[in-house]
Enzyme design. Structure first.
Site, PDB file in Angstrom:
ATOM      1  N   GLY A 138       6.251 -41.687 -24.425  1.00 20.08           N
ATOM      2  CA  GLY A 138       7.353 -42.337 -25.144  1.00 20.08           C
ATOM      3  C   GLY A 138       8.338 -42.934 -24.158  1.00 20.08           C
ATOM      4  O   GLY A 138       8.862 -42.245 -23.286  1.00 20.08           O
ATOM      5  N   GLY A 148      11.321 -44.578 -24.725  1.00 16.72           N
ATOM      6  CA  GLY A 148      12.711 -44.781 -25.132  1.00 16.72           C
ATOM      7  C   GLY A 148      13.665 -44.023 -24.217  1.00 16.72           C
ATOM      8  O   GLY A 148      13.284 -43.565 -23.133  1.00 16.72           O
ATOM      9  N   GLY A 184      12.622 -40.369 -23.192  1.00 11.78           N
ATOM     10  CA  GLY A 184      11.464 -40.338 -22.302  1.00 11.78           C
ATOM     11  C   GLY A 184      11.825 -40.806 -20.900  1.00 11.78           C
ATOM     12  O   GLY A 184      11.410 -40.210 -19.902  1.00 11.78           O
ATOM     13  N   ASP A 209       4.423 -40.582 -34.260  1.00  9.25           N
ATOM     14  CA  ASP A 209       3.163 -40.297 -33.555  1.00  9.25           C
ATOM     15  C   ASP A 209       3.203 -38.950 -32.836  1.00  9.25           C
ATOM     16  O   ASP A 209       2.275 -38.156 -32.929  1.00  9.25           O
ATOM     17  CB  ASP A 209       2.866 -41.373 -32.486  1.00  9.25           C
ATOM     18  N   HIS A 244      21.560 -43.868 -43.715  1.00 11.42           N
ATOM     19  CA  HIS A 244      22.705 -44.570 -43.131  1.00 11.42           C
ATOM     20  C   HIS A 244      23.380 -45.386 -44.227  1.00 11.42           C
ATOM     21  O   HIS A 244      22.707 -46.101 -44.963  1.00 11.42           O
ATOM     22  CB  HIS A 244      22.252 -45.476 -41.986  1.00 11.42           C
ATOM     23  N   ARG A 292      27.856 -39.080 -42.571  1.00 14.68           N
ATOM     24  CA  ARG A 292      27.080 -40.157 -43.188  1.00 14.68           C
ATOM     25  C   ARG A 292      26.614 -39.788 -44.589  1.00 14.68           C
ATOM     26  O   ARG A 292      26.660 -40.593 -45.508  1.00 14.68           O
ATOM     27  CB  ARG A 292      25.886 -40.512 -42.309  1.00 14.68           C
ATOM     28  N   HIS A 315      17.453 -43.479 -42.044  1.00  5.81           N
ATOM     29  CA  HIS A 315      17.872 -43.816 -40.689  1.00  5.81           C
ATOM     30  C   HIS A 315      17.144 -42.943 -39.667  1.00  5.81           C
ATOM     31  O   HIS A 315      16.214 -43.374 -39.016  1.00  5.81           O
ATOM     32  CB  HIS A 315      19.384 -43.647 -40.616  1.00  5.81           C
ATOM     33  N   GLU A 364      14.502 -37.700 -30.566  1.00 10.24           N
ATOM     34  CA  GLU A 364      14.386 -37.712 -32.013  1.00 10.24           C
ATOM     35  C   GLU A 364      13.094 -37.074 -32.523  1.00 10.24           C
ATOM     36  O   GLU A 364      13.020 -36.689 -33.685  1.00 10.24           O
ATOM     37  CB  GLU A 364      14.481 -39.151 -32.501  1.00 10.24           C
ATOM     38  N   LEU A 413      22.276 -40.628 -28.740  1.00 13.56           N
ATOM     39  CA  LEU A 413      22.054 -41.038 -27.348  1.00 13.56           C
ATOM     40  C   LEU A 413      22.503 -39.956 -26.374  1.00 13.56           C
ATOM     41  O   LEU A 413      21.887 -39.754 -25.328  1.00 13.56           O
ATOM     42  CB  LEU A 413      22.775 -42.361 -27.053  1.00 13.56           C
TER      43      LEU A 413
END
Lengths: 319, 541, 293
Positions: B10, B12, B15, B207, B228, B267, B328, B352, B369
């Site tokens: 991954g 992102g 990762g 995945d 969201h 939210r 979201h 996530e 983040l």
């Protein structure tokens, strides 16, 4: 609405020759080109290869040409391209090796070139406590540059890449800007040397095509010019360009205007006999037509003294 | 065969951060990612990342807000450690090059975001994810970590009980190859694409969760799906940063009247208030950004302006943009401990796709983040320690040929007529209708039945595309398989939890039930079928 | 109509045929010129902005004193000055700084009112097409002509095509070719770079670009190419033999300066437009034109 997509095809496992497939697809008014492609792959032809990721304009992965215009399949509304005819041509970007169908070689086209500018900040390892105190104006400029979503449209518009695929191109050089102008970067002079390497900033023709093509208004051409101006200030390391620019500046500084004959000679280097010999045929042709400017016989313009003063002040300023 | 101490799956934010940490800790590491790192879903994050840097703030206050958003389902010790470490990791990010917005004094500017009680969200305009991702990728490249981009992991290799690597398909080469490793870190992101529309990229299909689940790991708190509130719902769904609310935007009804009494809400509370308003006859809701003012919109939300125009065709400086709550991010994922270790030795998870209990029943806006940074670093260090002590194990002999056969079976038939896309659309609709913002027992039962039949149809899919090169029909079919398995886990966990808590709202059990349900749900595979169990929340009060 | 005439360096240096043609054509059209003699080179995109902006501000201030707009006959001069003028007029603080630090000691001040226009723009925007058409004495029938603008006459948008109406500037040369009675041989590279700016840094690329554009025009059956930029002319005409040698193909495409091309239609003889001074022989153009006379 019924749309016919005429899609560029190439299969690397067959003869590898380009062709086109036609697909007639029913789509709603709001549909994007990407919606059409997903539908084709899902329901009509599962061999069709194209890329997409964010699907809503954030990432640049689905860049392609729609009716020959480079754009994003995910934000391109089908209705905007079918006003004259219900046909849409889809092609990969120009001047880029295609791997399969609409999937082209991002690595060769852009990623490898970005890596070539050493695209990472060399941080100050000694700084420990707290953030660097920096003005937002400096940061805002970097944020603007870093809003780049690597879509490649600047490279697709570039005038140099079609004649020289190895040119680093505006996307990579704009990435270089982000480090040249980041006050936190400790690579210092090395940054400019990287940008000045062959196929780098001095190969750019500053034609502003990149700026015109950038969908985010990042102005890659102006970024490249800024790096060049900075190199000019601290001393250009590309020898030939340095000779050219020094001669150009000297003749404007001394007389107010350009001494083209002198520029031609000094760009080659006055001791570079081989380079100077190369100029001879061109000079001879020009002379035969009565148009070769004679070097160093270059009268000063009225007002030249004033221009020299401005020049000297500008030079002091930029140090 | 490719061999590394640690394999990160991954590309992102999580990762990349994990890979940087592994390399920093002195182990060999490689990254495998199905899209280029700069095209991952992390780039879609907008509002910012939390760190208690303000004068009036502290790690304790940050922890309190995080716990409150989690509606008493967080692992408290994990939250406290996270709140302590957040500032250090965000400052590191500044040092390596994020051009955060600055205050007049030149410090990192902090915006107030979501239900944070303090201004503690660091940001770069409304492109925080995009820019943080770039900077992480820059540092990743600086360390010259091998990066297998456009490689799709089809299976994890488990030898005995330990994870020893993965099998991945090179989309460009068309080759299926084994990767051995002493430790594998899953950082594959969320799974919200099982909802249509959603706020995520096409590849956010769970995945990694499915790889882990089928390899023996457990999934925790899967019923907790954050919706969201401010999303333009047409097309794929376009998220408008919730940060706009605290900067002056209003959610308005058809008459133009504000719908929210307060904006300092989590939210799910905003989503529920919107739902309530719609049920009370407010008509369609929209977000009025004009109240922020043109100048501030242009300077602080440039991307929002641009995308609202190109994607929704709306000039938000001139008119309100229609919105409704849209799926979201999940809070649930692969169950891990405080350092990212799963129940399978050698298998780690972060970001996530993981669930450590940090987020409980609801994630505080701005924590995603920061979580990627803090836990990315931690899991990298932990996996390295594990790898250094782990014995070298062989790659299971038949693994590669089993995968070859599985893919060949999928791609060697004639086109089955049914397609992954059709099944996916039905799943997306079903999840929205029956496993959406508010669920009930009957709907969940129906959802589970229909997921079974969708799974049945999925099993019969045959592709006519037998090539392995950029065969996105193949990867889409595999992704759909993951989403269907996870959808089942989500619905099962939602069915089990007979209360309302955080993001999980049951119309038939509207109250929170601490006596029976102050505990996590855990889904695991037993003889091939998913089973739900309870797991107590640790760390006391 | 009167302009402060900024001829640029190359129109009397490397392309000495340009200056007299421009002067003759202007006189014939009734465009009065007051040549600016005490001003400097624009910097041509070579000098950094910190030097070239003050130098150009000085030029603008001088024209402002004369109360005249500036006429250029070079896409590069036009582009560099338009970009500088855009910065100086859109950022009053920047202009004030330059006035204060660079112009004040000469007693000059640039107020930001000077317009800078290329002859091509003047024809369309000030002179008027009807008036121009009435001046045509020799419609250039049967002459196939490819346009070549020079980058800076088309971009960047904020300085060159700031309004929707002015985006028509990107097409002026195409239009003019047909107005003067010639046939348009359109080429895809007409708005691209000629290669001149990198002649020194990367000669091979520079010549490849020259060969590409002239070669394309030749393939489209052009008798000649017309350009409003003498720097493009230097590369497309002056370096055409070298470009041919490098790329191994024969091109032989005559390149006309805009005023020369205009002059032929206004009735001037090829000799009066100094066509003999070109490197690539203009014989084909001359004989076609002489048949028209």
């Amino acid at each position: 609405m019924q749309i016919t997509f005429k899609v560029y095809r190439k299969d690397p496992e067959k003869d590898g020759k380009p062709g086109r497939s036609n697909y007639s697809v029913e789509l709603d008014e709001e549909a994007t080109v990407l919606d059409g492609l997903l539908k084709i792959r899902d329901e009509m032809d599962d061999t069709l290869a194209f890329r997409a990721s964010c699907a809503r304009g954030y990432c640049g992965e689905c860049t392609m040409r729609v009716n020959y215009k480079a754009c994003f399949a995910c934000t391109a509304k089908v209705s905007a391209f079918t006003k004259k005819s219900p046909e849409i041509l889809l092609d990969p970007l120009r001047n880029i090796p295609v791997i399969k169908d609409l999937v082209f070689d991002w690595d060769a086209f852009m990623w490898n070139k970005i890596t070539a500018v050493k695209p990472w900040l060399e941080p100050d390892e000694s700084s420990t406590n707290g953030e660097n105190l920096l003005p937002d104006s400096t940061m805002a400029d970097l944020r603007k540059v870093m809003s780049c979503y690597y879509c490649g449209l600047c490279d697709e518009g570039c005038t140099v890449l079609p004649v020289d695929f190895d040119f680093l191109g505006p996307a990579a050089l704009t990435k270089a800007y982000r480090f040249v102008f980041d006050p936190r970067d400790k690579a210092g002079r090395e940054r400019l040397k990287i940008a000045e390497k062959p196929k780098g900033i001095w190969d750019c023709v500053h034609c502003f095509e990149a700026s015109e093509h950038c969908p985010r208004g990042i102005a890659p051409t102006e970024r490249i010019i800024s790096i060049r101006d900075k190199a000019f200030k601290v001393g250009i390391t590309n020898e030939k360009v340095a000779r050219h620019h020094t001669s150009f500046a000297a003749s404007v500084k001394e007389s107010g205007w350009l001494d083209e004959g002198r520029l031609a000679l000094e760009s080659e280097g006055l001791t570079n006999i081989k380079g100077l010999m190369k100029l001879l045929p061109t000079a001879a042709r020009a002379m035969a037509r009565g148009k070769a400017p004679i070097p160093y016989l270059h009268p000063k313009r009225p007002g030249a003294e004033q221009i020299k003063k401005i020049f000297e002040k500008g030079e002091r300023e930029k140090k | 065969m490719q061999a590394f101490d640690v394999l990160v799956i991954g590309g992102g934010a999580s990762g990349l951060r994990a890979a940087i940490a592994v390399k920093g800790a002195g182990a060999s590491v490689a990254l495998i990612t199905k899209v280029h790192p700069l095209r991952t879903n992390s780039g879609l994050a907008q509002g910012g990342l939390n760190a208690p840097l303000g004068k009036d703030d502290s790690a304790e206050k940050f922890a309190e807000d995080t716990l409150a958003a989690g509606d008493d389902l967080c692992e408290r010790d994990i939250v406290r450690a996270f709140a302590q470490e957040a500032s250090r990791d965000v400052i590191w990010l500044e040092h390596v090059g994020v051009p955060f917005n600055r205050s007049a004094e030149g410090r990192i500017d902090l915006r107030q975001f979501g239900s944070n009680s303090r201004s503690r969200t660091c940001y770069t305009d409304d492109r925080t994810g995009h820019i943080v991702l770039q900077v992480l990728h820059e540092q990743f490249e600086r360390l010259q970590i091998p990066s297998f981009e456009e490689w799709f992991v089809t299976s994890l290799a488990v030898d005995g009980s330990a994870c020893v690597g993965a099998v991945a398909l090179g989309l460009r080469s068309g080759k299926l190859e084994p990767f051995t490793a002493r430790a594998v870190i899953l950082a594959t992101g969320g799974f919200s694409r099982m909802y249509l529309p959603s706020t995520v990229s096409l590849g956010t299909t769970g995945d990694g969760q499915n790889l882990a689940f089928t390899a023996g790991a457990r999934l925790m708190d899967m019923e907790m799906i954050q919706f969201h509130p401010t999303v333009f719902p047409k097309g794929q769904g376009l998220l408008i940063s919730e940060a706009t609310l605290r900067e002056g935007a209003e959610i308005i009804n058809e008459k133009g009247e504000p719908v929210l009494e307060s904006k300092a809400l989590t939210r799910e509370k905003i989503c529920l208030a919107m739902r309530q308003a719609t049920q009370n006859g407010s008509g369609a809701l929209s977000l009025d950004l004009r109240r922020i003012g043109k100048e501030k919109l242009a300077s602080r939300f440039p991307q929002t302006l641009e995308l609202a125009k190109t994607v929704a065709g709306i000039d938000v400086t001139k008119e309100p943009i229609p919105i409704r709550p849209v799926a979201h991010r999940p809070m649930g994922g692969i169950e891990t401990d405080a350092d990212g270790a799963t129940s399978v030795p050698g298998m780690f998870a972060v970001g996530e796709c993981a669930c450590s209990g940090l987020n409980g029943a609801g994630r505080l806006a701005g924590n995603t983040l920061t979580e990627a940074l803090v836990f990315g670093r931690k899991v990298g260090e932990t996996a390295t320690r594990h790898a250094k002590g782990a014995p070298v194990k062989g790659f299971p002999g038949s693994k590669l040929s089993d995968e070859e056969k599985r893919l060949a079976a999928l791609t060697s038939g004639n086109f089955s007529g049914d397609s992954a896309g059709k099944i996916h659309s039905e799943l997306g609709q079903l999840m929205n209708d029956k496993v959406g913002l508010v669920r009930d027992g009957a709907g969940l039962r129906e959802a589970l039945e229909r997921i079974q039949s969708l799974k049945e149809r999925h099993r019969k899919i045959k592709l006519s595309n037998s090539s392995r090169i950029y065969n996105y029909a193949l990867t889409s079919a595999l992704e759909l398989g993951s989403m269907l398995n996870l959808a089942e886990a989500v619905a099962l966990a939602a069915q089990a939890r007979s209360e309302s808590r955080g993001a999980h709202r049951r119309a038939d059990f509207p109250e929170r039930d601490d006596q029976n349900w102050r505990c996590h749900t855990v889904v695991s595979l037993a003889q091939g079928s998913p089973q739900v169990e309870k797991k107590p929340v640790a760390g006391g009060a | 109509m009167k302009y402060a005439f900024y001829p640029g360096c190359v129109s009397r240096g490397g392309c000495p045929e340009l200056y007299p043609s421009a002067v003759k054509v202007s006189a014939k059209l009734g465009i009065e010129l007051e040549e600016m003699k005490d001003v400097a080179c624009t910097g041509a995109g070579v000098l950094p902005q910190d030097i070239s902006d003050p130098i150009n501000a000085r030029t603008f201030a001088k024209a402002e004193q004369l109360g005249l707009p500036i006429m250029t006959i070079c896409s590069t001069c036009q582009g560099v000055m338009a970009q500088a003028n855009y910065r100086l007029t859109s950022e009053p603080e920047y202009r004030a700084k330059i006035n204060r630090e660079y112009l004040a000691d000469e007693g000059l001040e640039y107020k930001g009112t000077t317009e800078v226009k290329h002859l091509l723009w003047i024809l369309f925007e000030d002179y008027g097409l009807d008036r121009l058409k009435s001046q045509i004495q020799r419609p250039l029938k049967g002459l196939r002509v490819s346009p070549f603008y020079g980058c800076f006459l088309r971009r960047p948008p904020e300085a060159i095509t700031p309004t929707k109406e002015l985006s028509r500037r990107k097409n002026y040369l195409d239009e003019l070719i047909e107005i003067l009675g010639a046939e348009l041989a359109d080429i895809s590279g007409k708005g691209k770079c000629c290669g001149f700016p990198i002649l020194s840094a990367n000669e091979e690329n520079s010549l490849a670009m020259a060969a590409k554009h002239t070669g394309e025009a030749k393939e489209k059956g052009a008798d000649c190419m017309v350009t409003p930029c003498p720097l493009c002319h230097l590369n497309l005409d002056g370096n055409q033999p070298r470009a041919e040698a490098q790329e191994g193909k024969e091109i032989g495409l005559p390149i006309l300066h805009l005023p020369q091309f205009l002059g032929l239609a206004l009735g001037f003889e090829p000799g009066e437009m100094s066509l003999k001074r070109h490197i690539v022989s203009t014989q084909t153009v001359e004989s076609k034109v002489s048949m028209l006379a």
